[in-house]
Design a protein around this motif. Structure first.
Motif, PDB file in Angstrom:
ATOM      1  N   VAL A  64       0.859  -1.180   0.000  1.00 57.78           N
ATOM      2  CA  VAL A  64       0.000   0.000   0.000  1.00 57.78           C
ATOM      3  C   VAL A  64       0.896   1.232   0.000  1.00 57.78           C
ATOM      4  N   PRO A  65       0.724   2.137  -0.955  1.00 58.53           N
ATOM      5  CA  PRO A  65       1.618   3.301  -1.005  1.00 58.53           C
ATOM      6  C   PRO A  65       1.465   4.181   0.226  1.00 58.53           C
ATOM      7  N   PRO A  66       2.561   4.724   0.705  1.00 60.05           N
ATOM      8  CA  PRO A  66       2.477   5.616   1.860  1.00 60.05           C
ATOM      9  C   PRO A  66       1.834   6.946   1.475  1.00 60.05           C
ATOM     10  N   VAL A  67       1.425   7.688   2.460  1.00 58.27           N
ATOM     11  CA  VAL A  67       0.914   9.035   2.228  1.00 58.27           C
ATOM     12  C   VAL A  67       2.106   9.924   1.884  1.00 58.27           C
ATOM     13  N   ALA A  68       2.083  10.512   0.697  1.00 61.93           N
ATOM     14  CA  ALA A  68       3.223  11.324   0.243  1.00 61.93           C
ATOM     15  C   ALA A  68       2.986  12.784   0.624  1.00 61.93           C
ATOM     16  N   LEU A  69       3.728  13.254   1.594  1.00 62.84           N
ATOM     17  CA  LEU A  69       3.593  14.636   2.062  1.00 62.84           C
ATOM     18  C   LEU A  69       4.791  15.439   1.586  1.00 62.84           C
ATOM     19  N   THR A  70       4.524  16.575   0.988  1.00 66.62           N
ATOM     20  CA  THR A  70       5.587  17.490   0.562  1.00 66.62           C
ATOM     21  C   THR A  70       5.394  18.822   1.254  1.00 66.62           C
ATOM     22  N   LEU A  71       6.433  19.290   1.909  1.00 72.22           N
ATOM     23  CA  LEU A  71       6.376  20.569   2.610  1.00 72.22           C
ATOM     24  C   LEU A  71       7.228  21.595   1.883  1.00 72.22           C
ATOM     25  N   TYR A  72       6.590  22.668   1.456  1.00 76.42           N
ATOM     26  CA  TYR A  72       7.279  23.818   0.867  1.00 76.42           C
ATOM     27  C   TYR A  72       7.408  24.856   1.984  1.00 76.42           C
ATOM     28  N   ASN A 203       0.628  23.928  -8.609  1.00 69.55           N
ATOM     29  CA  ASN A 203      -0.691  24.259  -9.167  1.00 69.55           C
ATOM     30  C   ASN A 203      -1.758  23.737  -8.214  1.00 69.55           C
ATOM     31  N   PRO A 204      -2.448  24.645  -7.509  1.00 60.46           N
ATOM     32  CA  PRO A 204      -2.393  26.099  -7.641  1.00 60.46           C
ATOM     33  C   PRO A 204      -1.073  26.680  -7.126  1.00 60.46           C
ATOM     34  N   VAL A 205      -0.784  27.900  -7.567  1.00 62.82           N
ATOM     35  CA  VAL A 205       0.421  28.599  -7.141  1.00 62.82           C
ATOM     36  C   VAL A 205       0.339  28.853  -5.639  1.00 62.82           C
ATOM     37  N   HIS A 206       1.440  28.627  -4.943  1.00 59.46           N
ATOM     38  CA  HIS A 206       1.411  28.830  -3.492  1.00 59.46           C
ATOM     39  C   HIS A 206       1.290  30.321  -3.178  1.00 59.46           C
ATOM     40  N   THR A 207       0.552  30.623  -2.142  1.00 55.78           N
ATOM     41  CA  THR A 207       0.333  32.011  -1.721  1.00 55.78           C
ATOM     42  C   THR A 207       0.971  32.307  -0.376  1.00 55.78           C
ATOM     43  N   HIS A 208       1.476  31.275   0.280  1.00 57.69           N
ATOM     44  CA  HIS A 208       2.070  31.433   1.608  1.00 57.69           C
ATOM     45  C   HIS A 208       2.865  30.161   1.923  1.00 57.69           C
ATOM     46  N   VAL A 209       3.606  30.217   2.993  1.00 49.14           N
ATOM     47  CA  VAL A 209       4.259  29.016   3.530  1.00 49.14           C
ATOM     48  C   VAL A 209       4.015  28.997   5.038  1.00 49.14           C
ATOM     49  N   PRO A 210       3.948  27.816   5.648  1.00 55.63           N
ATOM     50  CA  PRO A 210       4.138  26.508   5.036  1.00 55.63           C
ATOM     51  C   PRO A 210       3.009  26.141   4.069  1.00 55.63           C
ATOM     52  N   TRP A 211       3.376  25.472   2.982  1.00 53.84           N
ATOM     53  CA  TRP A 211       2.440  25.008   1.962  1.00 53.84           C
ATOM     54  C   TRP A 211       2.602  23.489   1.880  1.00 53.84           C
ATOM     55  N   VAL A 212       1.540  22.762   2.138  1.00 51.34           N
ATOM     56  CA  VAL A 212       1.621  21.314   2.254  1.00 51.34           C
ATOM     57  C   VAL A 212       0.763  20.646   1.193  1.00 51.34           C
ATOM     58  N   THR A 213       1.347  19.672   0.499  1.00 51.54           N
ATOM     59  CA  THR A 213       0.567  18.874  -0.455  1.00 51.54           C
ATOM     60  C   THR A 213       0.574  17.417  -0.002  1.00 51.54           C
ATOM     61  N   PHE A 214      -0.508  16.723  -0.321  1.00 52.90           N
ATOM     62  CA  PHE A 214      -0.626  15.300  -0.030  1.00 52.90           C
ATOM     63  C   PHE A 214      -0.826  14.566  -1.343  1.00 52.90           C
ATOM     64  N   ASP A 215       0.070  13.627  -1.611  1.00 55.16           N
ATOM     65  CA  ASP A 215       0.042  12.894  -2.877  1.00 55.16           C
ATOM     66  C   ASP A 215       0.019  13.854  -4.063  1.00 55.16           C
TER      67      ASP A 215
END
Length: 261
Positions: A64-72, A203-215
């Motif tokens: 089962v693929p892990p939850v892919a979290l990316t922190l900008y 996408n969408p363009v980040h407007t602030h940080v921290p900006w977090v995406t999941f998968d």
């Protein structure tokens, strides 16, 4: 989860030694407990092969693929530092078997075509250096070890001053000169350029940080939940069998105790 189990082993061993009044020499191990199961060589050196093998046997289903979290993020942003130290690191420590982590230390920086410097950062030149240091540490040590060093830096009162001692604490085999050569050389610029490209491609363009995406996806709902209870969000997003930490399952310990003779 792995770190907590290992720490429990260490505590139990310490308790046993004290209870019998026996003094044992410390094992010749150069690594902190969080790294003991990183490789077979380290496990052998730290004399924890058996424990590491047992931990490997109870890992969640890897199909089962892990939850892919990316922190900008950016190194001196107060909100980024709070998220890393209060939400992300504690969650990753307990759930790293069901989540993958990508760190992008760039944030609201701008790439410049200027002789004065290739980047401009929101919190000035110190932040540009902090971003570069963390980018080089990620590249040189890998995300898992790098995140421990970065957490150490971001939780300190002075992020930049903490960089070298944090590196020595978690990666004693790596010299600060190696990191500094990356920061001041071509490699550091190339790493930051890569992070600039990743950040501009959002996408969408980040407007602030921290900006977090999941998968790879960003939603306002997930971001709001991540800021308040990232642990529960990762548990919910994971599609496999939930680990005990997510379900709140209790681990039953032996009740026999140490009987009085």
């Amino acid at each position: 989860m792995r770190v907590l189990c290992l720490l429990a082993v260490v505590l139990l061993m310490s308790k046993d030694h004290k209870s019998f009044g026996i003094s044992h020499p410390k094992p010749a191990c150069r690594y902190p407990p969080s790294q003991w199961c990183r490789s077979l060589e380290i496990a052998i050196e730290c004399k924890v092969q058996k424990q590491c093998m047992e931990l490997s046997a109870i890992k969640p289903n890897q199909t089962v693929p892990p939850v892919a979290l990316t922190l900008y993020y950016e190194s001196l942003c107060p909100d980024c530092r709070a998220f890393i130290t209060q939400q992300l690191f504690p969650t990753w420590t307990m759930l790293q078997d069901i989540m993958s982590l990508t760190l992008v230390p760039y944030g609201n920086a701008k790439e410049l075509l200027s002789a004065n410097g290739p980047f401009s950062c929101q919190h000035g030149e110190p932040e540009c250096r902090g971003n570069m240091i963390e980018a080089c540490i990620i590249h040189l040590t890998g995300t898992s070890l790098a995140f421990q060093i970065i957490y150490c830096m971001e939780s300190a009162s002075n992020v930049l001053n903490a960089a070298e001692p944090c590196l020595q604490m978690y990666a004693p085999s790596m010299s600060w000169a190696t990191v500094d050569a990356c920061v001041t050389g071509r490699l550091g610029y190339e790493l930051m350029h890569g992070y600039a490209v990743m950040t501009r491609a959002l996408n969408p363009v980040h407007t602030h940080v921290p900006w977090v995406t999941f998968d790879g996806e960003y939603t306002e709902e997930n971001e709001a939940r991540a800021m308040s209870s990232l642990f529960h969000l990762v548990c919910e997003l994971y599609k496999g069998v939930k680990p005990p930490a997510c379900t709140g399952s209790l681990v039953k310990l032996s009740t026999s105790g140490c009987l009085k003779e």
